[in-house]
Write an enzyme that holds these catalytic residues in place. Sequence first.
Site, PDB file in Angstrom:
ATOM      1  N   ASN A 128       4.361  -5.666   5.485  1.00 23.96           N
ATOM      2  CA  ASN A 128       3.395  -6.712   5.840  1.00 23.96           C
ATOM      3  C   ASN A 128       4.019  -8.088   6.015  1.00 23.96           C
ATOM      4  OD1 ASN A 128       1.066  -4.926   5.566  1.00 23.96           O
ATOM      5  ND2 ASN A 128       1.479  -4.998   3.365  1.00 23.96           N
ATOM      6  N   GLY A 168      -1.746  -4.303   1.298  1.00 20.88           N
ATOM      7  CA  GLY A 168      -1.807  -5.478   2.158  1.00 20.88           C
ATOM      8  C   GLY A 168      -0.937  -6.642   1.749  1.00 20.88           C
ATOM      9  N   SER A 210       0.799  -1.227   0.000  1.00 13.73           N
ATOM     10  CA  SER A 210       0.000   0.000   0.000  1.00 13.73           C
ATOM     11  C   SER A 210       0.827   1.269   0.000  1.00 13.73           C
ATOM     12  CB  SER A 210      -0.932   0.010   1.213  1.00 13.73           C
ATOM     13  OG  SER A 210      -0.184  -0.071   2.416  1.00 13.73           O
TER      14      SER A 210
END
Length: 270
Positions: A108, A76, A41
């Site tokens: 992530n 994500g 992101s």
Amino acid sequence: MKKQGREWWPQKLKMLSLSVAAVLTLIPSIAGQTVYLCGDSTMAPNGDGSGTGTDGWGQYVGQYLTLPISNQAIAGRSARSYTDEGRFTTVINDAKAGDFVVIEFGHNDGLSGTVDNGREDAFGDSLTVTSTVVETDGSTEVIHTFNFYMENAVNSLKAKGAIPIVSAQTPDNIWTGNVITAPPRFVPYAQEVAGNTSVIYIDHYDYVAQAYEAIGETTVNTFYPIDHTHTTPTGANIVAEAFVRGILCSSSTLKNFVNAAGKAVPNGCL
């Protein structure tokens, strides 16, 4: 007619070599090179996808380059989930010889607890280390390290003739005194991946930290409207500028496609 002396040949050869160099400089853009972006992101269009006004730096880097951008980043994702979902495979299939592919993960990729979140990597940087994780339905899955997923992607891209660039993740808006806090382990892991695969490494973390520290924490705080990770368009542009500065300070041939606006981005080489 006066006969030309031997000094004519070195000068002629010099002119010829300059002409050839100029042609070779033009060939990549004539061939239609593209810059692919693979990330999460912090790089992706619309940032975290929440509609709260965040955006990724990949949306802004194109204004500093003379090549088209294909932003394949998605919120994500980690090196593992980007692999498992076939997104690396799509970019590898689409990329042509001479295309640049910037790969930046880390936000992530950390461990998620007792139940797998579909993104965490096995702990460590060894290509041989694996971990068994428990899924929400009680089944198990064997996963690999960040370096494993990254190196597989880089080597596959190189086999296609593409030009991978491994970029360190961007920093979170977390400060220790007047400086951005020290980087997480995925920053040195990314550097290891670049070294192991002999590709260009951009320390995007430190180049962004340099830019933020020059601006100051009070102003930088305004770039983060919802959390300490996702930036406003203004912040995303600062992050894009920092990436361009890293390219200019590297030996990457992508620097040949940085335009006048890109050459004017602030700060210096680290």
